[in-house]
Design an enzyme around this catalytic site. Structure first.
Site, PDB file in Angstrom:
ATOM      1  N   GLU A  35      -4.877  -3.832  -3.965  1.00 30.15           N
ATOM      2  CA  GLU A  35      -4.589  -2.425  -3.240  1.00 30.15           C
ATOM      3  C   GLU A  35      -4.931  -1.281  -4.012  1.00 30.15           C
ATOM      4  OE1 GLU A  35      -0.130  -2.545  -2.972  1.00 30.15           O
ATOM      5  OE2 GLU A  35      -0.065  -4.309  -1.511  1.00 30.15           O
ATOM      6  N   ASP A  57       6.733   7.459  -3.490  1.00 34.34           N
ATOM      7  CA  ASP A  57       6.372   7.007  -5.152  1.00 34.34           C
ATOM      8  C   ASP A  57       6.936   7.429  -6.239  1.00 34.34           C
ATOM      9  OD1 ASP A  57       4.104   5.213  -4.011  1.00 34.34           O
ATOM     10  OD2 ASP A  57       2.860   7.105  -3.803  1.00 34.34           O
ATOM     11  N   TYR A  66       4.520  -6.708   3.758  1.00 36.60           N
ATOM     12  CA  TYR A  66       5.096  -6.338   2.379  1.00 36.60           C
ATOM     13  C   TYR A  66       6.569  -6.050   2.513  1.00 36.60           C
ATOM     14  CZ  TYR A  66       4.558  -3.176  -2.109  1.00 36.60           C
ATOM     15  OH  TYR A  66       4.411  -3.023  -3.222  1.00 36.60           O
TER      16      TYR A  66
END
Length: 296
Positions: free
Chosen positions: A50, A61, A176
Site C-alpha cells: 500500500e 491517521d 481491509y
C-alpha cells in the site's frame, strides 16, 4: 479480468498462508529514498504494497503517518509524483500488487477520469479511499472498477451485520478489517476478537480479509495471520523510517535497509503462522505468548 491483487491472494491461498501487506507513504522522506524503500519491500517479504498518497488533512491517521505525510509534502511529493513513483517501481517489479491509499480530495482535484487513466498507466492495481462511504460509490468506486482497478473498503468493529452488506456491495480485491476503533498506530490490546471478526465478515463475502491496525512485530503478525488472509502493517514501518532519519529528517544510508529488516522479521511471523493454523493449536493467547517469547 483478475488483477494482480486477485492473483496474489489466489497464489497465497494455494500456498496455505496469509499475505503480508505493507504500507509506506509515497515520498517519505524524499522521492529517491521512497523508491529505494519500495524496491526493497518485495525481497524482504511483502506480498502486497500500500502506497500512501500524502494529504494535508489525514483525519484517520495517527501521529506517525501524519508526520510521514508532512515529510513527503515538504519534499515536494504530489499525486502526480506519487504515480510516477509507482511507475518507476513497475520498471523494477511487474508482479507485486500496488494499492494507493489515502483521501478523495487530491483525486478530485486531479480529476477522476484523468486519475484513473494515470493510475492504470502507472501500474496501480487497487485503491483505498478512506473518506468515501459506499453511498458515494458513483464518485470513484464504480468508475475505478469499470476501469479495471480493485476498490478496497474498510470494515471496523462497529460495522455491524446490517451495515456490512452495503460496505461490501462494490468492494473487490480484499476487505481491509480495521481491528480497532481510532486512528492508525494505536495498539491492539486484545487479539482474541480478531478471529471472530474475520469469520463474521467472511459469512458475508468470499473476498480475502486482511487485518490491520495494532500490528507492531512478528508476534502480533503471527497471531493475526493464523486467522486472516492478510496482515497489514503500516505505522511500525513508518516509524522505522523516522527513526533512521537525521535531526533534519534527511535519509541516511541505512533508511531503506532498516525498513526491509523490520519487514523481514514480520514476514517470518506471518509465514510461521502457516504451520500453526490447525485447530489443535489453541487457545489464541497461547499462540501469541509463544511468538512473543521468540520475537521479544
Amino acid at each position: 479480468m483478475p488483477t494482480r491483487i486477485d492473483a496474489r491472494f489466489a497464489a497465497l491461498r494455494a500456498e496455505g498462508r496469509a499475505a503480508l501487506v505493507t504500507f509506506v507513504m509515497a515520498g517519505d522522506p524524499d522521492l529517491e529514498t521512497s523508491l529505494e524503500i519500495l524496491k526493497a519491500l518485495p525481497g524482504a517479504g511483502a506480498d502486497l504494497i500500500e502506497v500512501g498518497m500524502p494529504f494535508t488533512d489525514p483525519m484517520a491517521d495517527g501521529p506517525a503517518i501524519q508526520a510521514a505525510g508532512l515529510r513527503a509534502l515538504r519534499a515536494g511529493t504530489t499525486l502526480k509524483k506519487t504515480l510516477k513513483l509507482v511507475a518507476d517501481f513497475r520498471a523494477f517489479d511487474q508482479t507485486t500488487p500496488i494499492v494507493l491509499m489515502g483521501y478523495y480530495n487530491p483525486i478530485y482535484v486531479f480529476g477522476v477520469e484523468a486519475f484513473l487513466a494515470a493510475a492504470l498507466d502507472a501500474g496501480v492495481d487497487g485503491l483505498i479511499v478512506v473518506d468515501l462511504p459506499p453511498e458515494e460509490d458513483a464518485e470513484l468506486c464504480l468508475p475505478a472498477r469499470a476501469a479495471g482497478l480493485n476498490f478496497i473498503r474498510l470494515a471496523t468493529p462497529t460495522t455491524d451485520d446490517k451495515r456490512l452488506p452495503k460496505v461490501l456491495e462494490n468492494t473487490s480485491g480484499f476487505v481491509y478489517y480495521v481491528s480497532l476503533t481510532g486512528i492508525t498506530g494505536a495498539a491492539l490490546a486484545d487479539y482474541s476478537g480478531v478471529a471472530a471478526a474475520v469469520k463474521r465478515i467472511k459469512s458475508h463475502t468470499n473476498l480475502p480479509v486482511a487485518v490491520g491496525f495494532g500490528v507492531k512485530n512478528a508476534a502480533s503478525a503471527a497471531v493475526i495471520a493464523a486467522n486472516a488472509d492478510g496482515v497489514v502493517v503500516g505505522s511500525a514501518l513508518v516509524s522505522a523510517i523516522k527513526d533512521s532519519l537525521d535531526a533534519e529528517d534527511r535519509a541516511g544510508p541505512g533508511t531503506a535497509s532498516s525498513v526491509a529488516s523490520l519487514v523481514a522479521a514480520i514476514a517470518e511471523g506471518v509465514r510461521s503462522a502457516r504451520r500453526l493454523r490447525p485447530q489443535s493449536v489453541s487457545p489464541l493467547k497461547k499462540l501469541f505468548d509463544a511468538f512473543a517469547k521468540v520475537w521479544s
